[in-house]
Scaffold this motif. Structure first.
Motif, PDB file in Angstrom:
ATOM      1  N   SER A  93       9.775   6.550  16.151  1.00  0.00           N
ATOM      2  CA  SER A  93      10.637   6.658  14.971  1.00  0.00           C
ATOM      3  C   SER A  93       9.828   6.609  13.680  1.00  0.00           C
ATOM      4  N   PRO A  94      10.136   7.489  12.719  1.00  0.00           N
ATOM      5  CA  PRO A  94       9.498   7.360  11.389  1.00  0.00           C
ATOM      6  C   PRO A  94       9.989   6.094  10.697  1.00  0.00           C
ATOM      7  N   LEU A  95       9.124   5.476   9.927  1.00  0.00           N
ATOM      8  CA  LEU A  95       9.452   4.211   9.281  1.00  0.00           C
ATOM      9  C   LEU A  95       9.551   4.380   7.766  1.00  0.00           C
ATOM     10  N   LEU A  96      10.428   3.600   7.171  1.00  0.00           N
ATOM     11  CA  LEU A  96      10.601   3.551   5.724  1.00  0.00           C
ATOM     12  C   LEU A  96      10.090   2.195   5.248  1.00  0.00           C
ATOM     13  N   LEU A  97       9.011   2.196   4.487  1.00  0.00           N
ATOM     14  CA  LEU A  97       8.375   0.955   4.084  1.00  0.00           C
ATOM     15  C   LEU A  97       8.380   0.800   2.564  1.00  0.00           C
ATOM     16  N   PHE A  98       8.138  -0.427   2.140  1.00  0.00           N
ATOM     17  CA  PHE A  98       7.971  -0.676   0.722  1.00  0.00           C
ATOM     18  C   PHE A  98       6.581  -0.190   0.291  1.00  0.00           C
ATOM     19  N   GLU A  99       6.379  -0.092  -0.995  1.00  0.00           N
ATOM     20  CA  GLU A  99       5.105   0.428  -1.497  1.00  0.00           C
ATOM     21  C   GLU A  99       3.962  -0.511  -1.155  1.00  0.00           C
ATOM     22  N   ARG A 100       2.748   0.036  -1.176  1.00  0.00           N
ATOM     23  CA  ARG A 100       1.563  -0.766  -0.897  1.00  0.00           C
ATOM     24  C   ARG A 100       1.467  -1.910  -1.895  1.00  0.00           C
ATOM     25  N   GLY A 101       1.018  -3.043  -1.421  1.00  0.00           N
ATOM     26  CA  GLY A 101       1.019  -4.253  -2.236  1.00  0.00           C
ATOM     27  C   GLY A 101       2.098  -5.216  -1.794  1.00  0.00           C
ATOM     28  N   PHE A 102       3.063  -4.728  -0.980  1.00  0.00           N
ATOM     29  CA  PHE A 102       4.081  -5.589  -0.404  1.00  0.00           C
ATOM     30  C   PHE A 102       3.556  -6.128   0.928  1.00  0.00           C
ATOM     31  N   ALA A 103       3.523  -7.448   1.064  1.00  0.00           N
ATOM     32  CA  ALA A 103       2.972  -8.055   2.274  1.00  0.00           C
ATOM     33  C   ALA A 103       3.766  -7.675   3.517  1.00  0.00           C
ATOM     34  N   LEU A 104       5.068  -7.393   3.364  1.00  0.00           N
ATOM     35  CA  LEU A 104       5.874  -7.018   4.520  1.00  0.00           C
ATOM     36  C   LEU A 104       5.340  -5.744   5.166  1.00  0.00           C
TER      37      LEU A 104
END
Length: 298
Positions: A188-199
């Motif tokens: 599955s493609p993932l939707l992530l927060f921008e770089r710099g977010f520890a998550l």
């Protein structure tokens, strides 16, 4: 050496250029260049290689940059300690908070702090947790909210632990499941927060540990936008259960991510051994009281 010139040098290195540093400082490029020349004359060696594509730090410049960050942080600590002599009649509290979860967890605490200490100025820096730890180490803020685990040079107080929820479009073949693992999402493609977010780091590292490289469909700093993208079928998003329970009905389907090592564990962190002003100590005491172990957040 003048602190002013050290600060300007640090900003030039940080922003990778004279123009960007001047904009950040509210100064002019000529004034920034003059300060760098003065500092180089005082040191007796070039600190920057002035290349067409942007300045790079020399070996001497690396030493000055590292030491300058510490000196500037110590200067700020001195100012805070002197302010503390006035008690909480005045002072500044500098906090770094990530966009994810801060409204739910910290808004009531801000209101109580303001009620108790109305003369203390609160300055906020809003960035992803990884970025906040960087500026915390430079002494630009007193506290940051960051995801655990925390590096050994920082002290911390764990505030909240929540499992992650996978947000899937209703048409996704796993949407009917009660729980799933990160390995179940390898296609599955993932939707992530921008770089710099520890998550992001937690999710990407867990994917690699499970034996696959995540396929990232989009990055954004906006929680609502990421949720909408998941509902529109662009990919799978992730939210702590605390925040997922507060989003409006409809949209993507929430499925528990059964990966305890991926739990969203938020902590308040500060520099080990750093001086804490009266305002900072008051915030820490209030935070300890508000986030006692076993307590829940309404």
């Amino acid at each position: 050496m003048e602190f002013k010139n050290l600060r300007i040098f640090v900003e030039v290195v940080r922003h990778k250029g004279f123009t960007a540093a001047a904009n950040a400082l509210g100064s002019t490029q000529s004034a920034v260049s003059k300060s760098i020349r003065q500092l180089e004359e005082e040191v007796g060696s070039p600190l920057l290689d002035r290349l067409a594509q942007g300045p790079t730090v020399t070996a001497v410049g690396e030493v000055v940059y590292r030491r300058a960050q510490r000196l500037l942080a110590e200067r700020d600590d001195l100012g805070a300690e002197l302010d503390a002599l006035q008690g909480l009649k005045r002072g500044v509290l500098r906090l770094g908070l990530p966009p994810l979860g801060s409204g739910v967890l910290f808004a009531p605490l801000f209101a109580k702090f303001r009620q108790l200490y109305p003369s203390v100025e609160i300055r906020l820096a809003e960035q992803g947790s990884d970025r906040l730890e960087e500026i915390l180490r430079r002494g630009e803020i007193d506290f940051a909210a960051s995801l655990m685990p925390i590096e050994e040079d920082l002290e911390w107080l764990e505030l909240r632990r929540e499992p992650l929820m996978a947000l899937l479009p209703a048409s996704h073949p796993l949407a009917a499941r009660e729980r799933l693992t990160i390995k179940d999402l390898h296609d599955s493609p993932l939707l992530l927060f921008e770089r710099g977010f520890a998550l992001n780091r937690v999710i990407v590292n867990s994917c690699r540990k499970a034996g696959f490289e995540p396929r990232i469909a989009a990055l954004s700093s906006q929680t609502d936008f990421i949720v909408e993208l998941a509902g529109a079928g662009l990919g799978v998003a992730f939210l702590p259960r605390l925040l997922d329970q507060r989003r409006p009905p409809g949209g993507p389907v929430s499925v528990l991510l059964d990966e305890p090592e991926m739990d969203w564990r938020l902590a308040l962190v500060w520099r080990g051994g750093a001086y804490l002003s009266d305002a900072a100590r008051a915030w820490l005491a209030l935070t300890r009281e508000a986030f006692r172990p076993g307590d829940d957040i309404p």
